[in-house]
Design a protein around this motif. Sequence first.
Motif, PDB file in Angstrom:
ATOM      1  N   SER A  23       0.836  -1.210   0.000  1.00 23.11           N
ATOM      2  CA  SER A  23       0.000   0.000   0.000  1.00 23.11           C
ATOM      3  C   SER A  23       0.864   1.250   0.000  1.00 23.11           C
ATOM      4  CB  SER A  23      -0.990   0.006   1.165  1.00 23.11           C
ATOM      5  OG  SER A  23      -0.358  -0.223   2.380  1.00 23.11           O
ATOM      6  N   SER A  24       2.013   1.195   0.659  1.00 29.29           N
ATOM      7  CA  SER A  24       2.934   2.330   0.627  1.00 29.29           C
ATOM      8  C   SER A  24       3.458   2.551  -0.791  1.00 29.29           C
ATOM      9  CB  SER A  24       4.092   2.080   1.586  1.00 29.29           C
ATOM     10  OG  SER A  24       5.036   3.108   1.500  1.00 29.29           O
ATOM     11  N   TYR A  27       0.663   3.968  -2.900  1.00 29.87           N
ATOM     12  CA  TYR A  27       0.449   5.376  -2.558  1.00 29.87           C
ATOM     13  C   TYR A  27       1.524   6.252  -3.204  1.00 29.87           C
ATOM     14  CZ  TYR A  27       0.100   9.659   0.134  1.00 29.87           C
ATOM     15  OH  TYR A  27      -0.019  10.966   0.502  1.00 29.87           O
ATOM     16  N   SER A  30       0.911   6.484  -6.869  1.00 31.06           N
ATOM     17  CA  SER A  30      -0.237   7.334  -7.187  1.00 31.06           C
ATOM     18  C   SER A  30       0.110   8.807  -7.013  1.00 31.06           C
ATOM     19  CB  SER A  30      -1.458   6.951  -6.347  1.00 31.06           C
ATOM     20  OG  SER A  30      -1.241   7.264  -4.985  1.00 31.06           O
ATOM     21  N   GLN A  31       0.954   9.129  -6.037  1.00 29.07           N
ATOM     22  CA  GLN A  31       1.385  10.515  -5.837  1.00 29.07           C
ATOM     23  C   GLN A  31       2.238  10.971  -7.033  1.00 29.07           C
ATOM     24  OE1 GLN A  31      -0.602  11.723  -3.865  1.00 29.07           O
ATOM     25  NE2 GLN A  31       0.546  12.369  -2.089  1.00 29.07           N
TER      26      GLN A  31
END
Length: 94
Positions: A23-24, A27, A30-31
């Motif tokens: 998930s990190s 994330y 996605s950033q």
Amino acid sequence: MAASPSHSDVQLLPAPEPESQLSSLVYDLSQQLQGAMENMLKMINEVDQNSAGIMEEIEKCKDSALERKRILEEEKQRFQKAAYTVLGMLDNRD
């Protein structure tokens, strides 16, 4: 020298959870993707503004060229009229 951790010390450390790492990673990606898309949107807007300016300049040049063509056509007609007048005068002189 620092002592290397023993086998029992390593077992005491919590193992990183794969879901947390995933998930990190998602994330972070996605950033980065969001930043890239924002940059692309800025570039698209800049291209749109520049193309609008270019189209405006093209229209001005087109209008200017049409006006110059009209003026040249008028001058051509005046010169032709003057030439025919001179030819008529020369014909009548004989």
